[in-house]
Design a protein around this motif. Structure first.
Motif, PDB file in Angstrom:
ATOM      1  N   CYS A  87      24.076  43.170  21.484  1.00  0.00           N
ATOM      2  CA  CYS A  87      25.255  42.722  20.725  1.00  0.00           C
ATOM      3  C   CYS A  87      26.132  43.901  20.319  1.00  0.00           C
ATOM      4  O   CYS A  87      27.111  43.723  19.600  1.00  0.00           O
ATOM      5  CB  CYS A  87      24.828  41.941  19.491  1.00  0.00           C
ATOM      6  N   GLU A  88      25.777  45.088  20.763  1.00  0.00           N
ATOM      7  CA  GLU A  88      26.511  46.325  20.483  1.00  0.00           C
ATOM      8  C   GLU A  88      26.538  46.665  18.996  1.00  0.00           C
ATOM      9  O   GLU A  88      27.504  47.211  18.482  1.00  0.00           O
ATOM     10  CB  GLU A  88      27.914  46.268  21.079  1.00  0.00           C
ATOM     11  N   GLY A  89      25.461  46.305  18.295  1.00  0.00           N
ATOM     12  CA  GLY A  89      25.302  46.762  16.923  1.00  0.00           C
ATOM     13  C   GLY A  89      25.916  45.910  15.835  1.00  0.00           C
ATOM     14  O   GLY A  89      26.200  46.413  14.757  1.00  0.00           O
ATOM     15  N   VAL A  90      26.101  44.624  16.088  1.00  0.00           N
ATOM     16  CA  VAL A  90      26.701  43.770  15.066  1.00  0.00           C
ATOM     17  C   VAL A  90      25.700  42.782  14.453  1.00  0.00           C
ATOM     18  O   VAL A  90      26.099  41.780  13.873  1.00  0.00           O
ATOM     19  CB  VAL A  90      27.951  43.016  15.594  1.00  0.00           C
ATOM     20  N   CYS A  91      24.418  43.065  14.600  1.00  0.00           N
ATOM     21  CA  CYS A  91      23.356  42.260  13.981  1.00  0.00           C
ATOM     22  C   CYS A  91      23.375  40.825  14.489  1.00  0.00           C
ATOM     23  O   CYS A  91      23.218  39.878  13.724  1.00  0.00           O
ATOM     24  CB  CYS A  91      23.467  42.304  12.455  1.00  0.00           C
ATOM     25  N   ALA A  92      23.580  40.663  15.813  1.00  0.00           N
ATOM     26  CA  ALA A  92      23.622  39.323  16.403  1.00  0.00           C
ATOM     27  C   ALA A  92      22.549  39.140  17.476  1.00  0.00           C
ATOM     28  O   ALA A  92      22.612  38.196  18.257  1.00  0.00           O
ATOM     29  CB  ALA A  92      25.007  39.068  16.987  1.00  0.00           C
ATOM     30  N   CYS A  93      21.582  40.046  17.536  1.00  0.00           N
ATOM     31  CA  CYS A  93      20.459  39.921  18.465  1.00  0.00           C
ATOM     32  C   CYS A  93      19.295  40.727  17.889  1.00  0.00           C
ATOM     33  O   CYS A  93      19.416  41.296  16.808  1.00  0.00           O
ATOM     34  CB  CYS A  93      20.837  40.428  19.865  1.00  0.00           C
ATOM     35  N   GLU A 113      19.913  38.612   5.168  1.00  0.00           N
ATOM     36  CA  GLU A 113      19.446  37.334   5.723  1.00  0.00           C
ATOM     37  C   GLU A 113      19.745  37.266   7.219  1.00  0.00           C
ATOM     38  O   GLU A 113      18.924  36.772   7.993  1.00  0.00           O
ATOM     39  CB  GLU A 113      20.107  36.173   4.975  1.00  0.00           C
ATOM     40  N   ASP A 114      20.915  37.764   7.631  1.00  0.00           N
ATOM     41  CA  ASP A 114      21.270  37.780   9.058  1.00  0.00           C
ATOM     42  C   ASP A 114      20.274  38.622   9.850  1.00  0.00           C
ATOM     43  O   ASP A 114      19.826  38.219  10.926  1.00  0.00           O
ATOM     44  CB  ASP A 114      22.682  38.334   9.264  1.00  0.00           C
ATOM     45  N   GLU A 115      19.941  39.805   9.312  1.00  0.00           N
ATOM     46  CA  GLU A 115      18.985  40.667  10.017  1.00  0.00           C
ATOM     47  C   GLU A 115      17.613  40.001  10.093  1.00  0.00           C
ATOM     48  O   GLU A 115      16.962  40.032  11.142  1.00  0.00           O
ATOM     49  CB  GLU A 115      18.878  42.028   9.331  1.00  0.00           C
ATOM     50  N   GLU A 116      17.173  39.384   9.008  1.00  0.00           N
ATOM     51  CA  GLU A 116      15.879  38.689   9.023  1.00  0.00           C
ATOM     52  C   GLU A 116      15.869  37.559  10.046  1.00  0.00           C
ATOM     53  O   GLU A 116      14.869  37.352  10.738  1.00  0.00           O
ATOM     54  CB  GLU A 116      15.542  38.169   7.631  1.00  0.00           C
ATOM     55  N   ASP A 117      16.987  36.830  10.160  1.00  0.00           N
ATOM     56  CA  ASP A 117      17.083  35.764  11.166  1.00  0.00           C
ATOM     57  C   ASP A 117      16.937  36.321  12.571  1.00  0.00           C
ATOM     58  O   ASP A 117      16.263  35.730  13.418  1.00  0.00           O
ATOM     59  CB  ASP A 117      18.409  35.010  11.040  1.00  0.00           C
ATOM     60  N   GLY A 124       7.067  41.483  19.241  1.00  0.00           N
ATOM     61  CA  GLY A 124       6.190  42.458  18.603  1.00  0.00           C
ATOM     62  C   GLY A 124       6.528  42.744  17.156  1.00  0.00           C
ATOM     63  O   GLY A 124       6.381  43.877  16.684  1.00  0.00           O
ATOM     64  N   LEU A 125       6.960  41.744  16.432  1.00  0.00           N
ATOM     65  CA  LEU A 125       7.369  41.899  15.031  1.00  0.00           C
ATOM     66  C   LEU A 125       6.212  42.415  14.179  1.00  0.00           C
ATOM     67  O   LEU A 125       5.073  41.990  14.333  1.00  0.00           O
ATOM     68  CB  LEU A 125       7.850  40.554  14.502  1.00  0.00           C
ATOM     69  N   THR A 126       6.506  43.366  13.285  1.00  0.00           N
ATOM     70  CA  THR A 126       5.502  43.900  12.359  1.00  0.00           C
ATOM     71  C   THR A 126       6.051  43.824  10.935  1.00  0.00           C
ATOM     72  O   THR A 126       7.214  43.469  10.728  1.00  0.00           O
ATOM     73  CB  THR A 126       5.165  45.377  12.668  1.00  0.00           C
ATOM     74  N   ASP A 127       5.232  44.219   9.975  1.00  0.00           N
ATOM     75  CA  ASP A 127       5.667  44.217   8.571  1.00  0.00           C
ATOM     76  C   ASP A 127       6.759  45.244   8.299  1.00  0.00           C
ATOM     77  O   ASP A 127       7.466  45.140   7.302  1.00  0.00           O
ATOM     78  CB  ASP A 127       4.480  44.509   7.648  1.00  0.00           C
ATOM     79  N   THR A 128       6.886  46.255   9.166  1.00  0.00           N
ATOM     80  CA  THR A 128       7.899  47.302   8.939  1.00  0.00           C
ATOM     81  C   THR A 128       8.970  47.293  10.032  1.00  0.00           C
ATOM     82  O   THR A 128       9.589  48.315  10.316  1.00  0.00           O
ATOM     83  CB  THR A 128       7.243  48.694   8.838  1.00  0.00           C
ATOM     84  N   SER A 129       9.194  46.140  10.633  1.00  0.00           N
ATOM     85  CA  SER A 129      10.224  45.993  11.664  1.00  0.00           C
ATOM     86  C   SER A 129      11.607  45.938  11.044  1.00  0.00           C
ATOM     87  O   SER A 129      11.805  45.314   9.997  1.00  0.00           O
ATOM     88  CB  SER A 129       9.993  44.714  12.471  1.00  0.00           C
ATOM     89  N   ARG A 130      12.555  46.559  11.712  1.00  0.00           N
ATOM     90  CA  ARG A 130      13.973  46.491  11.333  1.00  0.00           C
ATOM     91  C   ARG A 130      14.792  46.551  12.611  1.00  0.00           C
ATOM     92  O   ARG A 130      14.291  46.889  13.687  1.00  0.00           O
ATOM     93  CB  ARG A 130      14.371  47.668  10.432  1.00  0.00           C
TER      94      ARG A 130
END
Length: 165
Positions: A87-93, A113-117, A124-130
């Motif tokens: 998404c080129e850095g717009v928090c859409a993927c 909330e958008d980032e969490e979605d 491979g989601l973890t507790d410290t994923s971002r």
């Protein structure tokens, strides 16, 4: 005819500064700019060392020096690391999903909330994923290892890898 406002000697001195350790540096009209134009970094901006590893704890790149204030996604693109950013850095993927060390994760602002979605779709989601597009390099990140999952889920087009511009 174009004329530099700085002498060639002054430009050479600027290029020898610590910023030359960050490969995408270019000089435009006597000002330091980073390839891609994503940031203008002021002289004296702190530089930190980062390491990017894959899931198998193997380095993608041994270590790189980057200026404080740019996103992890921009760093990865500048160095050709395998961090997609469809998404080129717009928090859409979730294709720039990274795993941060506990001590760094705990000091970041909470994910929106958008980032969490988007992270809900990450492989491979973890507790410290971002998301790498949402994490800005700070001085306390000096020397850390950032883990990059071995796969992503790109719902745009199977096999499509965007090219940053």
């Amino acid at each position: 005819m174009f004329r530099h406002s700085l002498s060639s000697r002054m430009l050479a001195n600027i290029q020898r500064q610590i910023f030359t350790s960050y490969k995408p540096l270019i000089i435009v009209q006597g000002q330091q700019r980073w390839h891609g134009g994503h940031k203008h970094i002021e002289p004296g901006t702190p530089i930190v060392t980062l390491k990017f590893y894959n899931d198998k704890k193997t380095p993608q790149i041994e270590e790189i020096k980057v200026p404080v204030g740019i996103s992890l996604l921009d760093v990865a693109h500048d160095y050709g690391l395998e961090l997609e950013g469809a998404c080129e850095g717009v928090c859409a993927c979730a294709t720039c999903h990274v795993v941060l060390p506990d001590e760094i994760y705990d000091t970041r602002e909470e994910a929106s909330e958008d980032e969490e979605d988007m992270l809900d779709m990450a492989f491979g989601l973890t507790d410290t994923s971002r998301l790498g597009c949402q994490i800005t390099v700070t001085e306390d990140m000096d020397g850390i290892v950032i883990n990059v999952p071995s796969a992503t889920r790109n719902f745009y087009v199977d096999g499509h890898v965007p090219v940053p511009h």
